[in-house]
Design a protein around this motif. Structure first.
Motif, PDB file in Angstrom:
ATOM      1  N   THR A   1      -5.667  -1.760  -0.658  1.00 30.99           N
ATOM      2  CA  THR A   1      -5.009  -1.517   0.639  1.00 30.99           C
ATOM      3  C   THR A   1      -5.068  -2.746   1.542  1.00 30.99           C
ATOM      4  O   THR A   1      -4.201  -2.944   2.382  1.00 30.99           O
ATOM      5  CB  THR A   1      -5.655  -0.329   1.383  1.00 30.99           C
ATOM      6  OG1 THR A   1      -7.057  -0.542   1.460  1.00 30.99           O
ATOM      7  CG2 THR A   1      -5.393   0.977   0.669  1.00 30.99           C
ATOM      8  N   GLU A   2      -6.097  -3.574   1.366  1.00 31.44           N
ATOM      9  CA  GLU A   2      -6.216  -4.728   2.252  1.00 31.44           C
ATOM     10  C   GLU A   2      -5.707  -6.024   1.622  1.00 31.44           C
ATOM     11  O   GLU A   2      -5.668  -7.061   2.281  1.00 31.44           O
ATOM     12  CB  GLU A   2      -7.680  -4.889   2.703  1.00 31.44           C
ATOM     13  CG  GLU A   2      -8.087  -3.740   3.619  1.00 31.44           C
ATOM     14  CD  GLU A   2      -9.547  -3.782   4.053  1.00 31.44           C
ATOM     15  OE1 GLU A   2     -10.268  -4.729   3.659  1.00 31.44           O
ATOM     16  OE2 GLU A   2      -9.945  -2.853   4.782  1.00 31.44           O
ATOM     17  N   GLY A   3      -5.327  -5.952   0.363  1.00 27.53           N
ATOM     18  CA  GLY A   3      -4.758  -7.137  -0.295  1.00 27.53           C
ATOM     19  C   GLY A   3      -3.323  -7.320   0.185  1.00 27.53           C
ATOM     20  O   GLY A   3      -2.656  -6.363   0.555  1.00 27.53           O
ATOM     21  N   LYS A   4      -2.883  -8.540   0.227  1.00 28.37           N
ATOM     22  CA  LYS A   4      -1.482  -8.774   0.636  1.00 28.37           C
ATOM     23  C   LYS A   4      -0.709  -9.109  -0.641  1.00 28.37           C
ATOM     24  O   LYS A   4      -0.646 -10.267  -1.043  1.00 28.37           O
ATOM     25  CB  LYS A   4      -1.400  -9.941   1.630  1.00 28.37           C
ATOM     26  CG  LYS A   4      -2.235  -9.723   2.884  1.00 28.37           C
ATOM     27  CD  LYS A   4      -1.428  -8.995   3.973  1.00 28.37           C
ATOM     28  CE  LYS A   4      -2.262  -8.683   5.189  1.00 28.37           C
ATOM     29  NZ  LYS A   4      -2.696  -7.295   5.314  1.00 28.37           N
ATOM     30  N   PHE A   5      -0.176  -8.070  -1.249  1.00 22.63           N
ATOM     31  CA  PHE A   5       0.449  -8.285  -2.546  1.00 22.63           C
ATOM     32  C   PHE A   5       1.971  -8.324  -2.431  1.00 22.63           C
ATOM     33  O   PHE A   5       2.564  -7.584  -1.636  1.00 22.63           O
ATOM     34  CB  PHE A   5       0.049  -7.171  -3.512  1.00 22.63           C
ATOM     35  CG  PHE A   5      -1.431  -7.117  -3.785  1.00 22.63           C
ATOM     36  CD1 PHE A   5      -2.043  -8.124  -4.528  1.00 22.63           C
ATOM     37  CD2 PHE A   5      -2.215  -6.086  -3.297  1.00 22.63           C
ATOM     38  CE1 PHE A   5      -3.413  -8.088  -4.790  1.00 22.63           C
ATOM     39  CE2 PHE A   5      -3.582  -6.045  -3.548  1.00 22.63           C
ATOM     40  CZ  PHE A   5      -4.183  -7.044  -4.291  1.00 22.63           C
ATOM     41  N   SER A   6       2.594  -9.163  -3.243  1.00 16.54           N
ATOM     42  CA  SER A   6       4.062  -9.182  -3.315  1.00 16.54           C
ATOM     43  C   SER A   6       4.525  -7.954  -4.099  1.00 16.54           C
ATOM     44  O   SER A   6       3.706  -7.262  -4.738  1.00 16.54           O
ATOM     45  CB  SER A   6       4.532 -10.443  -4.049  1.00 16.54           C
ATOM     46  OG  SER A   6       4.148 -10.346  -5.411  1.00 16.54           O
ATOM     47  N   ARG A   7       5.830  -7.701  -4.089  1.00 14.16           N
ATOM     48  CA  ARG A   7       6.365  -6.557  -4.847  1.00 14.16           C
ATOM     49  C   ARG A   7       6.001  -6.690  -6.328  1.00 14.16           C
ATOM     50  O   ARG A   7       5.528  -5.740  -6.955  1.00 14.16           O
ATOM     51  CB  ARG A   7       7.891  -6.487  -4.661  1.00 14.16           C
ATOM     52  CG  ARG A   7       8.523  -5.331  -5.440  1.00 14.16           C
ATOM     53  CD  ARG A   7      10.009  -5.164  -5.099  1.00 14.16           C
ATOM     54  NE  ARG A   7      10.525  -3.933  -5.682  1.00 14.16           N
ATOM     55  CZ  ARG A   7      11.078  -3.837  -6.894  1.00 14.16           C
ATOM     56  NH1 ARG A   7      11.194  -4.912  -7.661  1.00 14.16           N
ATOM     57  NH2 ARG A   7      11.500  -2.672  -7.341  1.00 14.16           N
TER      58      ARG A   7
ATOM     59  N   GLN B   1       3.584  -8.303  -7.706  1.00 16.63           N
ATOM     60  CA  GLN B   1       2.139  -8.103  -7.934  1.00 16.63           C
ATOM     61  C   GLN B   1       1.775  -6.617  -7.884  1.00 16.63           C
ATOM     62  O   GLN B   1       0.998  -6.135  -8.708  1.00 16.63           O
ATOM     63  CB  GLN B   1       1.332  -8.875  -6.879  1.00 16.63           C
ATOM     64  CG  GLN B   1       1.302 -10.365  -7.129  1.00 16.63           C
ATOM     65  CD  GLN B   1       0.679 -11.112  -5.952  1.00 16.63           C
ATOM     66  OE1 GLN B   1       0.878 -10.753  -4.785  1.00 16.63           O
ATOM     67  NE2 GLN B   1      -0.084 -12.153  -6.258  1.00 16.63           N
ATOM     68  N   LEU B   2       2.366  -5.914  -6.920  1.00 18.30           N
ATOM     69  CA  LEU B   2       2.052  -4.486  -6.794  1.00 18.30           C
ATOM     70  C   LEU B   2       2.559  -3.707  -8.013  1.00 18.30           C
ATOM     71  O   LEU B   2       1.897  -2.779  -8.497  1.00 18.30           O
ATOM     72  CB  LEU B   2       2.677  -3.947  -5.500  1.00 18.30           C
ATOM     73  CG  LEU B   2       1.917  -2.858  -4.767  1.00 18.30           C
ATOM     74  CD1 LEU B   2       0.444  -3.188  -4.579  1.00 18.30           C
ATOM     75  CD2 LEU B   2       2.574  -2.584  -3.406  1.00 18.30           C
ATOM     76  N   ILE B   3       3.718  -4.099  -8.500  1.00 17.97           N
ATOM     77  CA  ILE B   3       4.246  -3.461  -9.719  1.00 17.97           C
ATOM     78  C   ILE B   3       3.277  -3.696 -10.881  1.00 17.97           C
ATOM     79  O   ILE B   3       2.940  -2.770 -11.633  1.00 17.97           O
ATOM     80  CB  ILE B   3       5.658  -4.007 -10.049  1.00 17.97           C
ATOM     81  CG1 ILE B   3       6.677  -3.410  -9.055  1.00 17.97           C
ATOM     82  CG2 ILE B   3       6.055  -3.703 -11.487  1.00 17.97           C
ATOM     83  CD1 ILE B   3       8.101  -3.936  -9.219  1.00 17.97           C
ATOM     84  N   THR B   4       2.790  -4.919 -10.988  1.00 14.50           N
ATOM     85  CA  THR B   4       1.854  -5.228 -12.086  1.00 14.50           C
ATOM     86  C   THR B   4       0.565  -4.417 -11.930  1.00 14.50           C
ATOM     87  O   THR B   4       0.050  -3.852 -12.906  1.00 14.50           O
ATOM     88  CB  THR B   4       1.518  -6.741 -12.091  1.00 14.50           C
ATOM     89  OG1 THR B   4       2.744  -7.448 -12.210  1.00 14.50           O
ATOM     90  CG2 THR B   4       0.604  -7.107 -13.239  1.00 14.50           C
TER      91      THR B   4
ATOM     92  N   THR C   1       4.456   5.087   2.255  1.00 14.83           N
ATOM     93  CA  THR C   1       3.149   4.733   1.679  1.00 14.83           C
ATOM     94  C   THR C   1       3.116   3.268   1.260  1.00 14.83           C
ATOM     95  O   THR C   1       4.139   2.576   1.269  1.00 14.83           O
ATOM     96  CB  THR C   1       2.879   5.565   0.413  1.00 14.83           C
ATOM     97  OG1 THR C   1       3.844   5.171  -0.584  1.00 14.83           O
ATOM     98  CG2 THR C   1       3.013   7.057   0.683  1.00 14.83           C
ATOM     99  N   ILE C   2       1.957   2.829   0.858  1.00 16.47           N
ATOM    100  CA  ILE C   2       1.809   1.473   0.312  1.00 16.47           C
ATOM    101  C   ILE C   2       2.787   1.247  -0.846  1.00 16.47           C
ATOM    102  O   ILE C   2       3.335   0.161  -1.021  1.00 16.47           O
ATOM    103  CB  ILE C   2       0.349   1.236  -0.135  1.00 16.47           C
ATOM    104  CG1 ILE C   2       0.146  -0.166  -0.683  1.00 16.47           C
ATOM    105  CG2 ILE C   2      -0.119   2.248  -1.152  1.00 16.47           C
ATOM    106  CD1 ILE C   2      -1.321  -0.493  -1.042  1.00 16.47           C
ATOM    107  N   TRP C   3       3.033   2.306  -1.601  1.00 12.84           N
ATOM    108  CA  TRP C   3       3.894   2.165  -2.787  1.00 12.84           C
ATOM    109  C   TRP C   3       5.363   2.065  -2.391  1.00 12.84           C
ATOM    110  O   TRP C   3       6.104   1.247  -2.947  1.00 12.84           O
ATOM    111  CB  TRP C   3       3.680   3.339  -3.748  1.00 12.84           C
ATOM    112  CG  TRP C   3       2.232   3.556  -4.071  1.00 12.84           C
ATOM    113  CD1 TRP C   3       1.453   4.616  -3.738  1.00 12.84           C
ATOM    114  CD2 TRP C   3       1.366   2.642  -4.770  1.00 12.84           C
ATOM    115  NE1 TRP C   3       0.165   4.438  -4.183  1.00 12.84           N
ATOM    116  CE2 TRP C   3       0.080   3.235  -4.819  1.00 12.84           C
ATOM    117  CE3 TRP C   3       1.551   1.381  -5.364  1.00 12.84           C
ATOM    118  CZ2 TRP C   3      -1.001   2.610  -5.429  1.00 12.84           C
ATOM    119  CZ3 TRP C   3       0.463   0.766  -5.977  1.00 12.84           C
ATOM    120  CH2 TRP C   3      -0.788   1.379  -6.002  1.00 12.84           C
TER     121      TRP C   3
END
Ligand code: G3I
Length: 350
Positions: free
Chosen positions: A123-129, A131-134, A170-172
């Motif tokens: 939740t606190e990581g700043k992930f790109s799309r 990265q989040l997919i991975t 949501t985050i997702w």
């Protein structure tokens, strides 16, 4: 010191067995929710908390006697299974999976994609799309792969919709976009070709904007050949705010017509609010349980009826609402309540 512990343990086991024996004094030993549900061809389940499962023989006995499927209340959620980016911890969930196997019970695994009980690194990581997919794909592949062949079903996506039927922010949704739902189902199927895959939500049990939105979401998923097995109607209800039985049945019917299974997946009844004596309230709760079980039994698409906890002692509701509640089938001393006998009656006679 050791002797004292020994005698204390013996006393605990004896008193637990006595309570359990007394708790079923009204019924012949062979009549349980489990035995009746098996005759009717549906599954009967309870959400399981790990601390009492590990330490409390009466909890273990009640669970295995009365239920043939166990839902995982907390310990398969993201923060438990995947607390650090490269760390997975399966021990607690394994306790339940092993218990279920040794008592010939199924496991309903919960949950792969939710917006709550996520670890801070996520939740606190700043992930790109990308990265989040991975991250989500790897999580689903790893976890579903680990439990391949060991659990009957997964809640793949939980509570993705708002009460008005729009997608929950949501985050997702923010990080990936609306396609995350479809992706999650496909990744789960890649990891286990046979496990059942569910969309699960609350407040969408009867008819209304939210259940219409669930219906239209899963209809679209089916049309796109997304591998979805069914829908979980959570059925967190209260005295005075539960959907009418007819609406629940109409909802089960339309989902069944799409070729989907339906589970009543998390039923409990808030009893604090509303008029009446304690006894009257317990009876009203029992009537609600009977109605929902009866709706489930009315359509073969409804395969499973699960209550969200084994006994009132461990229900999430008193803590969550800050009020005394009596939401489940067994009281804090593990004695069966009117709701238990109401389910026995529906399974036996209706
Ligand atoms: O694990 C910690 C523990 O270390 C700590 O000592 C304790 C102190 O409060 O908290 C423990 O975590 C709690 C956890 O349950 C396990 O008991 C969390 O605070 C608490 O928030 C968490 O609540 C769970 C809730 O989901 C989280 O939103 C409930 O037990 C669980 O019944 C509930 O289940 C959800 C379903 O997953 C989805 N549908 C709705 C349902 C009810 O909210």
């Amino acid at each position: 010191m050791k002797r004292r512990w020994f005698f204390a343990s013996i006393l605990f086991i004896l008193s637990a067995s006595l309570t359990l024996a007394l708790s079923s004094y009204c019924l012949p030993n062979s009549v349980t929710l489990r035995s009746l549900a098996e005759k009717r061809g549906i599954e009967i389940g309870a959400a399981v908390a790990i601390p009492p499962l590990k330490t409390d023989p009466i909890y273990q006995q009640l669970l295995a006697n009365q239920f043939n499927t166990a839902s995982v209340e907390n310990v398969m959620k993201f923060e438990y299974l995947h607390p650090q980016p490269n760390t997975y911890t399966f021990e607690q969930a394994d306790t339940l999976v092993n218990f279920a196997k040794s008592h010939n019970m199924k496991v309903h695994a919960h949950v792969l994609v939710w917006h709550i009980q996520l670890p801070k690194w996520l939740t606190e990581g700043k992930f790109s799309r990308d990265q989040l997919i991975t991250i989500l794909r790897d999580h689903i592949h790893k976890v579903v792969g680990y439990y391949k062949g060991k659990v009957q079903a997964w809640d793949v996506v939980n509570e993705a919709l708002n009460d008005d039927g729009t997608l929950r922010n949501t985050i997702w949704l923010q990080g990936i976009g609306p396609d995350y739902i479809e992706m999650a189902f496909r990744w789960a199927r890649e990891a286990d070709p046979n496990v059942e895959l569910y969309y699960n939500d609350y407040g969408a049990d009867g008819l209304g904007p939210k259940s219409d939105a669930v219906y239209s979401l899963v209809k679209k998923l089916k049309a796109k050949q997304v591998p979805i097995t069914g829908v979980g109607l959570q059925m967190h209800v209260g005295l005075g705010w539960a959907p009418p039985k007819g609406d629940v049945l109409a909802n089960i019917n339309r989902l069944g017509d799409l070729g989907l299974n339906v589970h009543i997946s998390e039923m409990d009844v808030q009893t604090y609010d509303g008029p009446g004596t304690e006894e009257e309230k317990l009876q009203k709760a029992a009537n609600l349980y009977a109605d929902m079980m009866s709706a489930c039994l009315s359509n073969r698409a409804c395969k499973s009826f699960t209550v969200w906890g084994l006994t009132d002692k461990f229900s999430w509701l008193p803590g969550f609402t800050g009020k005394p509640q009596s939401p489940l089938l067994f009281d804090t001393n593990y004695r069966p309540k009117p709701a238990y006998y109401a389910l026995i009656d529906v399974l036996q006679n209706k």
